[in-house]
Design a protein around this motif. Structure first.
Motif, PDB file in Angstrom:
ATOM      1  N   MET A 171     -12.792  -6.348 -19.312  1.00  0.00           N
ATOM      2  CA  MET A 171     -13.628  -6.008 -20.460  1.00  0.00           C
ATOM      3  C   MET A 171     -15.091  -6.386 -20.226  1.00  0.00           C
ATOM      4  N   GLU A 172     -15.337  -7.491 -19.542  1.00  0.00           N
ATOM      5  CA  GLU A 172     -16.717  -7.863 -19.188  1.00  0.00           C
ATOM      6  C   GLU A 172     -17.326  -6.799 -18.283  1.00  0.00           C
ATOM      7  N   ALA A 173     -16.526  -6.308 -17.321  1.00  0.00           N
ATOM      8  CA  ALA A 173     -17.015  -5.271 -16.406  1.00  0.00           C
ATOM      9  C   ALA A 173     -17.330  -3.979 -17.166  1.00  0.00           C
ATOM     10  N   ILE A 174     -16.480  -3.614 -18.120  1.00  0.00           N
ATOM     11  CA  ILE A 174     -16.718  -2.413 -18.934  1.00  0.00           C
ATOM     12  C   ILE A 174     -18.016  -2.565 -19.718  1.00  0.00           C
ATOM     13  N   GLY A 175     -18.209  -3.748 -20.288  1.00  0.00           N
ATOM     14  CA  GLY A 175     -19.430  -3.998 -21.047  1.00  0.00           C
ATOM     15  C   GLY A 175     -20.678  -3.925 -20.179  1.00  0.00           C
ATOM     16  N   LEU A 176     -20.618  -4.508 -18.985  1.00  0.00           N
ATOM     17  CA  LEU A 176     -21.770  -4.505 -18.087  1.00  0.00           C
ATOM     18  C   LEU A 176     -22.081  -3.105 -17.588  1.00  0.00           C
ATOM     19  N   LYS A 177     -21.045  -2.335 -17.269  1.00  0.00           N
ATOM     20  CA  LYS A 177     -21.259  -0.991 -16.730  1.00  0.00           C
ATOM     21  C   LYS A 177     -21.742   0.000 -17.792  1.00  0.00           C
ATOM     22  N   SER A 178     -21.312  -0.226 -19.029  1.00  0.00           N
ATOM     23  CA  SER A 178     -21.634   0.733 -20.097  1.00  0.00           C
ATOM     24  C   SER A 178     -22.783   0.286 -20.987  1.00  0.00           C
ATOM     25  N   GLY A 179     -23.125  -1.004 -20.924  1.00  0.00           N
ATOM     26  CA  GLY A 179     -24.166  -1.524 -21.801  1.00  0.00           C
ATOM     27  C   GLY A 179     -23.663  -1.928 -23.172  1.00  0.00           C
ATOM     28  N   ALA A 180     -22.331  -1.946 -23.350  1.00  0.00           N
ATOM     29  CA  ALA A 180     -21.752  -2.340 -24.642  1.00  0.00           C
ATOM     30  C   ALA A 180     -21.584  -3.859 -24.707  1.00  0.00           C
ATOM     31  N   LYS A 181     -21.648  -4.402 -25.933  1.00  0.00           N
ATOM     32  CA  LYS A 181     -21.494  -5.846 -26.121  1.00  0.00           C
ATOM     33  C   LYS A 181     -20.339  -6.121 -27.080  1.00  0.00           C
ATOM     34  N   MET A 182     -19.446  -7.027 -26.620  1.00  0.00           N
ATOM     35  CA  MET A 182     -18.253  -7.377 -27.395  1.00  0.00           C
ATOM     36  C   MET A 182     -18.063  -8.890 -27.349  1.00  0.00           C
ATOM     37  N   VAL A 183     -17.153  -9.380 -28.173  1.00  0.00           N
ATOM     38  CA  VAL A 183     -16.875 -10.815 -28.233  1.00  0.00           C
ATOM     39  C   VAL A 183     -15.434 -11.061 -27.797  1.00  0.00           C
ATOM     40  N   GLN A 184     -15.254 -11.998 -26.871  1.00  0.00           N
ATOM     41  CA  GLN A 184     -13.913 -12.320 -26.372  1.00  0.00           C
ATOM     42  C   GLN A 184     -13.167 -13.257 -27.327  1.00  0.00           C
ATOM     43  N   VAL A 185     -11.887 -12.967 -27.540  1.00  0.00           N
ATOM     44  CA  VAL A 185     -10.987 -13.870 -28.256  1.00  0.00           C
ATOM     45  C   VAL A 185      -9.791 -14.132 -27.331  1.00  0.00           C
ATOM     46  N   PRO A 186      -9.694 -15.311 -26.723  1.00  0.00           N
ATOM     47  CA  PRO A 186      -8.597 -15.583 -25.785  1.00  0.00           C
ATOM     48  C   PRO A 186      -7.280 -15.905 -26.486  1.00  0.00           C
ATOM     49  N   TYR A 187      -6.187 -15.443 -25.888  1.00  0.00           N
ATOM     50  CA  TYR A 187      -4.836 -15.724 -26.374  1.00  0.00           C
ATOM     51  C   TYR A 187      -4.022 -16.362 -25.235  1.00  0.00           C
ATOM     52  N   PRO A 188      -2.932 -17.017 -25.560  1.00  0.00           N
ATOM     53  CA  PRO A 188      -2.149 -17.692 -24.518  1.00  0.00           C
ATOM     54  C   PRO A 188      -1.288 -16.756 -23.668  1.00  0.00           C
ATOM     55  N   SER A 189      -1.080 -15.513 -24.123  1.00  0.00           N
ATOM     56  CA  SER A 189      -0.204 -14.602 -23.384  1.00  0.00           C
ATOM     57  C   SER A 189      -0.491 -13.166 -23.795  1.00  0.00           C
ATOM     58  N   SER A 190       0.035 -12.226 -23.015  1.00  0.00           N
ATOM     59  CA  SER A 190      -0.113 -10.802 -23.355  1.00  0.00           C
ATOM     60  C   SER A 190       0.551 -10.458 -24.684  1.00  0.00           C
ATOM     61  N   PRO A 191       1.799 -10.906 -24.947  1.00  0.00           N
ATOM     62  CA  PRO A 191       2.413 -10.605 -26.247  1.00  0.00           C
ATOM     63  C   PRO A 191       1.585 -11.120 -27.423  1.00  0.00           C
ATOM     64  N   ALA A 192       0.998 -12.317 -27.262  1.00  0.00           N
ATOM     65  CA  ALA A 192       0.178 -12.865 -28.338  1.00  0.00           C
ATOM     66  C   ALA A 192      -1.074 -12.019 -28.549  1.00  0.00           C
ATOM     67  N   ALA A 193      -1.671 -11.538 -27.460  1.00  0.00           N
ATOM     68  CA  ALA A 193      -2.856 -10.706 -27.570  1.00  0.00           C
ATOM     69  C   ALA A 193      -2.529  -9.365 -28.227  1.00  0.00           C
ATOM     70  N   VAL A 194      -1.356  -8.834 -27.924  1.00  0.00           N
ATOM     71  CA  VAL A 194      -0.934  -7.571 -28.545  1.00  0.00           C
ATOM     72  C   VAL A 194      -0.742  -7.758 -30.049  1.00  0.00           C
ATOM     73  N   ILE A 195      -0.178  -8.890 -30.455  1.00  0.00           N
ATOM     74  CA  ILE A 195      -0.017  -9.179 -31.888  1.00  0.00           C
ATOM     75  C   ILE A 195      -1.383  -9.207 -32.574  1.00  0.00           C
ATOM     76  N   GLY A 196      -2.362  -9.838 -31.889  1.00  0.00           N
ATOM     77  CA  GLY A 196      -3.723  -9.865 -32.440  1.00  0.00           C
ATOM     78  C   GLY A 196      -4.327  -8.488 -32.541  1.00  0.00           C
ATOM     79  N   LEU A 197      -4.010  -7.621 -31.575  1.00  0.00           N
ATOM     80  CA  LEU A 197      -4.522  -6.248 -31.588  1.00  0.00           C
ATOM     81  C   LEU A 197      -3.896  -5.437 -32.723  1.00  0.00           C
ATOM     82  N   VAL A 198      -2.612  -5.581 -32.906  1.00  0.00           N
ATOM     83  CA  VAL A 198      -1.909  -4.835 -33.959  1.00  0.00           C
ATOM     84  C   VAL A 198      -2.364  -5.298 -35.343  1.00  0.00           C
ATOM     85  N   SER A 199      -2.561  -6.595 -35.496  1.00  0.00           N
ATOM     86  CA  SER A 199      -2.952  -7.141 -36.806  1.00  0.00           C
ATOM     87  C   SER A 199      -4.414  -6.869 -37.139  1.00  0.00           C
TER      88      SER A 199
END
Length: 387
Positions: A232-260
């Motif tokens: 995601m950092e690479a996408i932001g740098l290549k495209s000029g977009a700015k986003m904020v990272q929210v770290p999760y302990p695992s992929s399933p946890a990150a998916v739950i955050g995405l769905v919610s």
């Protein structure tokens, strides 16, 4: 190893060396058995031709003996080919260390390999052992410090083998020196997914939205410095977009955050995302592979979407430093056959994984390329090293 032939050739060498020793010894240089038995060296000139003839004959014999030794030595080298030096593998018991917990994707891949090898070698035991912690560093370090005799090998991933050299001030091992790469096992598709409520249907629309409102939207990752973070950092740098990272302990946890809706987008393994995409809760906009995934043929790559970023996740098999090359090649052959077998390939497909099974040299090149790929991104994104 043609032991009998080698022993016979060795005996011939010992015999010729013994002859040379006798011929060249001080007690026989004048052709007699004992120096004491020799007449006074102030002998008549009539005897000198005999001594000269003996000297010439002795030199000829020495040359012949030397030629014999060279020829016999070459015979042994021919008999003992590189494959003859390869240690028997597998041993009675082989431990496959996994640097993540039981049930993790690397654990699953290790068990698939172990099961396939067990079928081929019923007299051996393949034990998968979890040594989780520090994002894979602890388990990878355990492999690096194991005895290099083929009884301990391990599965590892890009972070502890490559990316962590850029993100950690000090690793307990040097991947370039303390790890023997055996083979790249699999690659797995990562996808760029968004919450359906974001109302975007392509990467172009997503980038336009992110640029319109910088730092408003959050992306989920599975930890600082993880592939999901760097992609995601690479996408932001290549495209000029700015986003904020929210770290999760695992992929399933990150998916739950995405769905919610706690995060609006993420770059995560397809296996974690696709069930939610099928239900319509999230949308998949692109894959981060160099080419389209055979499992998701209708999903474009980031490059096709106008963003020059690749972020393929992979796993590989490693061995400790000092593992003999012949042994590493033997393990490579066995494991490559296992990971590319029809049974394993079909099981990997359910996890959106493609088997690789390349050479140790090719796997080392993959590790080096990973470092070269992410070093400029880490510097540009000003991601700090951790102690």
């Amino acid at each position: 190893m043609h032991t009998a032939h080698i022993e016979h050739a060795s005996y011939r060498i010992y015999f010729v060396i013994a002859m040379m020793h006798v011929l060249n010894s001080p007690s026989d240089r004048d052709g007699s058995l004992s120096r004491k038995a020799l007449p006074d060296r102030r002998t008549t000139s009539a005897r000198r031709p005999d001594r000269q003839a003996w000297t010439i004959e002795r030199r000829s014999i020495m040359k012949i003996a030397g030629t014999l030794i060279f020829g016999l030595a070459c015979s042994i080298v021919a008999l003992v080919s590189p494959s003859a030096f390869a240690q028997e593998w597998p041993a009675k018991a082989v431990t496959i260390i996994v640097p993540f917990g039981a049930g993790s994707t690397p654990d699953m891949v290790a068990r698939l390999i172990g099961d396939e090898l067990q079928k081929k070698h019923p007299g051996s035991a393949f034990v998968v052992e979890s040594k989780a912690g520090a994002g894979g560093v602890i388990g990878t370090d355990a492999v690096a410090k194991a005895t290099p005799d083929g009884t301990t090998i391990g599965v590892s991933i890009g972070a502890p083998l490559a990316i962590d050299t850029l993100l950690m001030s000090k690793l307990p091992y040097d991947p370039a020196k303390d790890i023997v790469p055996i083979t790249q096992l699999v690659t797995t598709a990562s996808v760029i997914a968004v919450n359906s409520s974001l109302n975007v249907n392509s990467m172009a629309e997503l980038i336009a939205l992110l640029k319109k409102e910088p730092d408003k939207y959050n992306f989920g990752s599975i930890g600082n410095g993880s592939l999901s973070h760097l992609a995601m950092e690479a996408i932001g740098l290549k495209s000029g977009a700015k986003m904020v990272q929210v770290p999760y302990p695992s992929s399933p946890a990150a998916v739950i955050g995405l769905v919610s809706g706690d995060v609006q987008l993420a770059a995560l393994p397809a296996v974690a995302v696709m069930p939610q995409a099928t239900s319509g809760k999230v949308k998949v906009l692109a894959v981060s592979l160099p080419k389209r995934s055979s499992f998701l043929p209708n999903v474009p790559t980031l490059k096709e979407s106008g963003i020059d970023v690749e972020a393929d996740a992979w796993m590989g098999l490693i061995a400790p430093r000092g593992t003999p090359k012949a042994l590493a090649n033997t393990i490579n052959k066995e494991v490559t056959e296992a990971i590319t077998s029809k049974a394993v390939r079909e099981k990997l497909a359910t996890q959106y994984m493609e088997p690789v099974g390349n050479s140790p040299e090719q796997f080392r090149a993959v590790i080096n390329a990973e470092i070269a790929r992410w070093e400029p991104i880490i510097k540009a994104a000003k991601i700090q090293k951790v102690d």
